[in-house]
Scaffold this active site. Structure first.
Site, PDB file in Angstrom:
ATOM      1  N   LYS A 173      56.785  76.723  -0.336  1.00 59.34           N
ATOM      2  CA  LYS A 173      56.617  77.757  -1.372  1.00 59.34           C
ATOM      3  C   LYS A 173      57.988  78.139  -1.892  1.00 59.34           C
ATOM      4  CE  LYS A 173      53.401  80.282  -3.348  1.00 59.34           C
ATOM      5  NZ  LYS A 173      51.970  79.955  -3.549  1.00 59.34           N
ATOM      6  N   ASP A 180      52.298  79.797  -9.563  1.00 61.86           N
ATOM      7  CA  ASP A 180      51.787  80.891  -8.739  1.00 61.86           C
ATOM      8  C   ASP A 180      51.951  82.131  -9.624  1.00 61.86           C
ATOM      9  OD1 ASP A 180      50.918  81.487  -5.764  1.00 61.86           O
ATOM     10  OD2 ASP A 180      52.268  83.115  -6.286  1.00 61.86           O
TER      11      ASP A 180
HETATM   12  P1  NDP Z   1      49.017  85.288 -12.368  1.00 60.92           P
HETATM   13  O1  NDP Z   1      50.455  85.615 -12.538  1.00 60.92           O
HETATM   14  O2  NDP Z   1      48.359  84.412 -13.362  1.00 60.92           O
HETATM   15  O3  NDP Z   1      48.151  86.615 -12.257  1.00 60.92           O
HETATM   16  C1  NDP Z   1      48.416  87.562 -11.281  1.00 60.92           C
HETATM   17  C2  NDP Z   1      47.480  88.734 -11.492  1.00 60.92           C
HETATM   18  O4  NDP Z   1      47.629  89.629 -10.391  1.00 60.92           O
HETATM   19  C3  NDP Z   1      47.817  89.538 -12.727  1.00 60.92           C
HETATM   20  O5  NDP Z   1      46.661  90.145 -13.209  1.00 60.92           O
HETATM   21  C4  NDP Z   1      48.806  90.563 -12.181  1.00 60.92           C
HETATM   22  O6  NDP Z   1      48.897  91.737 -12.966  1.00 60.92           O
HETATM   23  C5  NDP Z   1      48.205  90.867 -10.835  1.00 60.92           C
HETATM   24  N1  NDP Z   1      49.277  91.257  -9.910  1.00 60.92           N
HETATM   25  C6  NDP Z   1      50.348  90.524  -9.542  1.00 60.92           C
HETATM   26  N2  NDP Z   1      51.141  91.191  -8.709  1.00 60.92           N
HETATM   27  C7  NDP Z   1      50.568  92.386  -8.550  1.00 60.92           C
HETATM   28  C8  NDP Z   1      50.905  93.519  -7.793  1.00 60.92           C
HETATM   29  N3  NDP Z   1      52.010  93.557  -7.026  1.00 60.92           N
HETATM   30  N4  NDP Z   1      50.052  94.572  -7.847  1.00 60.92           N
HETATM   31  C9  NDP Z   1      48.926  94.523  -8.605  1.00 60.92           C
HETATM   32  N5  NDP Z   1      48.552  93.469  -9.348  1.00 60.92           N
HETATM   33  C10 NDP Z   1      49.363  92.417  -9.309  1.00 60.92           C
HETATM   34  O7  NDP Z   1      48.901  84.663 -10.899  1.00 60.92           O
HETATM   35  P2  NDP Z   1      47.717  83.800 -10.283  1.00 60.92           P
HETATM   36  O8  NDP Z   1      46.415  84.208 -10.860  1.00 60.92           O
HETATM   37  O9  NDP Z   1      48.136  82.392 -10.327  1.00 60.92           O
HETATM   38  O10 NDP Z   1      47.798  84.248  -8.740  1.00 60.92           O
HETATM   39  C11 NDP Z   1      46.996  85.296  -8.201  1.00 60.92           C
HETATM   40  C12 NDP Z   1      46.910  85.139  -6.701  1.00 60.92           C
HETATM   41  O11 NDP Z   1      46.310  83.880  -6.379  1.00 60.92           O
HETATM   42  C13 NDP Z   1      48.247  85.133  -5.951  1.00 60.92           C
HETATM   43  O12 NDP Z   1      48.061  85.693  -4.676  1.00 60.92           O
HETATM   44  C14 NDP Z   1      48.544  83.651  -5.802  1.00 60.92           C
HETATM   45  O13 NDP Z   1      49.422  83.396  -4.725  1.00 60.92           O
HETATM   46  C15 NDP Z   1      47.156  83.121  -5.524  1.00 60.92           C
HETATM   47  N6  NDP Z   1      46.900  81.708  -5.764  1.00 60.92           N
HETATM   48  C16 NDP Z   1      47.187  81.126  -6.962  1.00 60.92           C
HETATM   49  C17 NDP Z   1      46.898  79.799  -7.173  1.00 60.92           C
HETATM   50  C18 NDP Z   1      47.100  79.137  -8.481  1.00 60.92           C
HETATM   51  O14 NDP Z   1      46.752  77.964  -8.610  1.00 60.92           O
HETATM   52  N7  NDP Z   1      47.643  79.801  -9.496  1.00 60.92           N
HETATM   53  C19 NDP Z   1      46.335  78.965  -6.103  1.00 60.92           C
HETATM   54  C20 NDP Z   1      46.002  79.694  -4.906  1.00 60.92           C
HETATM   55  C21 NDP Z   1      46.299  81.010  -4.759  1.00 60.92           C
HETATM   56  P3  NDP Z   1      50.161  91.911 -13.960  1.00 60.92           P
HETATM   57  O15 NDP Z   1      50.007  90.845 -14.981  1.00 60.92           O
HETATM   58  O16 NDP Z   1      50.059  93.287 -14.495  1.00 60.92           O
HETATM   59  O17 NDP Z   1      51.375  91.703 -13.089  1.00 60.92           O
HETATM   60  O1  2IT Z   2      48.954  79.333  -3.392  1.00 57.05           O
HETATM   61  C1  2IT Z   2      48.693  78.212  -3.862  1.00 57.05           C
HETATM   62  O2  2IT Z   2      47.980  77.399  -3.269  1.00 57.05           O
HETATM   63  C2  2IT Z   2      49.248  77.875  -5.182  1.00 57.05           C
HETATM   64  N1  2IT Z   2      49.901  78.717  -5.800  1.00 57.05           N
HETATM   65  C3  2IT Z   2      49.039  76.506  -5.756  1.00 57.05           C
HETATM   66  C4  2IT Z   2      50.027  75.535  -5.181  1.00 57.05           C
HETATM   67  C5  2IT Z   2      50.020  74.165  -5.809  1.00 57.05           C
HETATM   68  O3  2IT Z   2      50.879  73.375  -5.395  1.00 57.05           O
HETATM   69  O4  2IT Z   2      49.202  73.868  -6.682  1.00 57.05           O
END
Ligand code: NDP
Ligand code: 2IT
Length: 448
Positions: free
Chosen positions: A126, A166
Site C-alpha cells: 500500500k 484508493d
Molecule cells: P474515494 O476517494 O473515491 O471516496 C472516498 C469517500 O469516503 C468519499 O465520499 C469521502 O468523502 C469519504 N471519506 C474519505 N475519508 C473520509 C473521512 N476521513 N471521513 C469521512 N468520510 C471520508 O475512495 P474509494 O471509494 O476508492 O475508497 C473508499 C474506501 O474503500 C476506502 O476505505 C478504501 O481503502 C476502500 N477500498 C477501495 C477500493 C477501490 O478499488 N477504490 C478497493 C477496496 C477498498 P470526501 O470526498 O468528502 O472526502
Molecule cells: O484496498 C484496496 O484493495 C484497493 N484500494 C485496491 C487495490 C488495487 O490494487 O486495486
C-alpha cells in the site's frame, strides 16, 4: 504467554504510535488463534507471526511540487511493500491529509490477506501521501502526481509492485502517474492498475469494488434463504466504492436510502439517484449539498460533532464504504436496534472492533473488508493479466470473472469458519483462509 499474545505484545510496543496498524494486527491475530494453536511449534520456529507483521520494506520520501501561485509545497510519500510470498506487491495509493505510516501499514497488512483470498497471484502492499487533492487544480494534481512518481518509479514495476487507486486516487491521478513512469523508465508496462481504457485499463475496474461487494452480499443473503431484492440499504461514502455499490444494489432490486461524504450525509427515502450522484461527485467533484439541491426528496445533514449519520435509519443491510473506523459501537447499537441483518464492509476496516463484536453477538451477518471489498484488487489482477497478454477482455467477461471470484470468496470464508468450529464468523473465516495460503508459501520459500 501464547504465541499470538507474545506477538501482539511485541507489535503494540514496537509500533505504539500506529493505532490503526495495531488495531488491524489485533483483529487478524486474535481470529487466527485456532490455526496458530494447531501449528504453534512450526510457526514459532519459523517466526511466521513476527515476519508477517513486519513489512519487507517501507519507503518514505519527500514530494516537492509547485502550486498555482508559484509556491513550492512539500508532502510526504509512502510505499509499504508488506509481503510478496504469493505474488508481486499489489495495493492502492491513498491521497488524503490523514495519511501517515501507521495508516499505510494497516492497509498494507490487510491487503496481504485480501489479495490471498482473491485466489490470484498478488502480494500485499500500500502507499500514498498526505497530499490533499481537494480544491486543487488539474495542473496542481499533475504536478504532485509527477513528483510522487519520480521517486516511486525507483521501487515499482509490473513484476515487482503494482499500485492502483484508493481514497483520493482515481483515473485522473493514475493517468498522470502512468505518464510519468513511462517517461522516466522508457517502459510501457502494466505498472499501475485502474488505468484509462485507451492505455491498458480494464473494463469493469471502475465498478469492480462496489459491484463485487454486492455480488458477495447477494450470495450471503441467498445462503441465508433470503433475497436482496426489496431490501433497504444504508451506504456511507460517495466515492468510487460507494457509487458502484449503490448502482449494483439498485440493479439487484434493493433500495439504497443514504450516502455521505466527509462533511455531511443524505437521507433519500425515495432511493438515491445514482446518475445524479455520479454527476455531482465524478464530474463536478462537488459536495453533497449539490445533490440535495437537485433532488427534492433528499434531506441533507451537516456533520457537526463527528456523527456518522447514515447508521441511524431502519435498514436491512449496511454497507460502510468511506473510511476506517466510521462505524463505532454506538452506530452498531443503533443499527441492531433498527433490525439490521447484514453488514458488509466496502471500505477497509470501517467498523471498530467492539462494533464488529456487537454485530456478531447480536446475530448480524458481518463480512469484513478483506473479503467483501476484494473485488477491486481482484479486477486489478485481471487488468494485470490482460496487460501481460496484450489483450483486453469485454465488460461481460471481466464482470463474470469478478462475480465468480466474489461468490467463491464467500464460500471459501464460510467453509474456513466452519472448519475451525466458528460457523458464521466470516471475519475469522476470511483471516484464516487468507493467512493459510500465504503461510504455506512463506514456509516453502525458507527464511526470507
Ligand atoms: P474515494 O476517494 O473515491 O471516496 C472516498 C469517500 O469516503 C468519499 O465520499 C469521502 O468523502 C469519504 N471519506 C474519505 N475519508 C473520509 C473521512 N476521513 N471521513 C469521512 N468520510 C471520508 O475512495 P474509494 O471509494 O476508492 O475508497 C473508499 C474506501 O474503500 C476506502 O476505505 C478504501 O481503502 C476502500 N477500498 C477501495 C477500493 C477501490 O478499488 N477504490 C478497493 C477496496 C477498498 P470526501 O470526498 O468528502 O472526502
Ligand atoms: O484496498 C484496496 O484493495 C484497493 N484500494 C485496491 C487495490 C488495487 O490494487 O486495486
Amino acid at each position: 504467554m501464547g504465541y499470538v499474545d507474545e506477538v501482539l505484545d511485541l507489535v503494540s510496543k514496537r509500533d505504539a504510535s500506529q493505532p490503526e496498524f495495531i488495531q488491524a494486527v489485533t483483529e487478524v491475530l486474535n481470529s487466527l488463534r485456532p490455526v496458530v494453536e494447531k501449528n504453534e511449534e512450526l510457526y514459532r520456529k519459523n517466526a511466521i507471526l513476527e515476519r508477517i507483521t513486519e513489512p519487507d520494506r517501507q519507503i518514505m520520501f519527500r514530494v516537492p511540487w509547485v502550486d498555482d501561485n508559484g509556491q513550492v509545497q512539500v508532502n510526504r510519500g509512502f510505499r509499504v511493500q508488506f509481503n510478496n510470498a504469493i505474488g508481486p506487491y499489489k495495493g492502492g495509493l491513498r491521497l488524503h491529509p490523514s495519511v501517515n505510516l501507521g495508516i499505510i501499514k494497516f492497509l498494507g497488512f490487510e491487503q496481504i490477506f485480501k489479495n490471498s483470498l482473491t485466489t490470484l497471484p498478488i502480494g500485499g502492499g500500500k502507499g500514498g501521501s498526505d497530499f490533499d487533492p481537494k480544491g486543487k487544480s488539474d495542473r496542481e494534481i499533475m504536478a504532485f502526481c509527477q513528483s510522487f512518481m519520480t521517486e516511486l518509479a525507483k521501487y515499482i514495476g509490473a513484476d515487482i509492485d503494482v499500485p492502483a487507486g484508493d481514497i483520493g486516487t482515481g483515473a485522473r491521478e493514475i493517468g498522470f502517474m502512468f505518464g510519468q513512469y513511462k517517461r522516466i523508465k522508457n517502459l510501457y508496462e502494466g505498472v499501475l492498475t485502474g488505468k484509462g481504457l485507451t492505455y491498458g485499463g480494464s473494463l469493469a475496474r471502475t465498478q469492480a469494488t462496489g459491484y463485487g461487494l454486492l455480488y458477495l452480499t447477494e450470495e450471503l443473503i441467498k445462503c441465508h434463504s433470503d433475497n436482496i431484492a426489496g431490501k433497504t440499504v444504508a451506504v456511507s461514502g460517495s466515492g468510487n466504492v460507494a457509487i458502484y455499490a449503490i448502482e449494483k444494489a439498485q440493479q439487484l432490486g434493493a433500495k439504497v436510502v443514504t450516502c455521505s461524504d466527509s462533511t455531511g450525509w443524505i437521507y433519500d427515502e425515495s432511493g438515491i439517484d445514482v446518475e445524479l450522484l455520479k454527476e455531482v461527485k465524478e464530474v463536478k467533484r462537488a459536495r453533497l449539498t449539490e445533490y440535495a439541491a437537485a433532488k427534492p426528496s433528499a434531506q441533507y445533514f451537516e456533520k457537526k460533532n463527528g456523527e456518522h449519520g447514515v447508521w441511524q435509519y431502519k435498514v436491512d443491510v449496511a454497507l460502510p464504504c468511506a473510511t476506517q473506523n466510521e462505524l463505532d459501537i454506538e452506530d452498531a447499537k443503533a443499527l441492531v436496534a433498527n433490525g439490521v441483518k447484514y453488514v458488509c464492509e466496502g471500505a477497509n476496516m470501517p467498523t471498530t472492533i467492539d462494533a464488529t463484536e456487537y454485530f456478531q453477538a447480536n446475530g448480524v451477518c458481518f463480512v469484513g473488508g478483506k473479503a467483501a471489498n476484494a473485488g477491486g484488487v481482484a479486477t486489478s489482477a485481471l487488468e494485470m493479466s490482460q496487460n501481460s497478454e496484450r489483450l483486453s477482455w469485454t465488460f461481460e467477461e471481466v464482470d463474470s470473472k469478478l462475480k465468480k471470484i466474489m461468490v467463491g470468496i464467500y464460500h471459501n470464508i464460510d467453509e474456513a469458519a466452519k472448519e475451525y468450529g466458528m460457523e458464521g464468523n466470516y471475519v475469522a473465516g476470511a483471516n484464516i483462509a487468507g493467512f493459510k495460503k500465504v503461510v504455506e508459501a512463506m514456509l516453502a520459500q525458507g527464511v526470507c
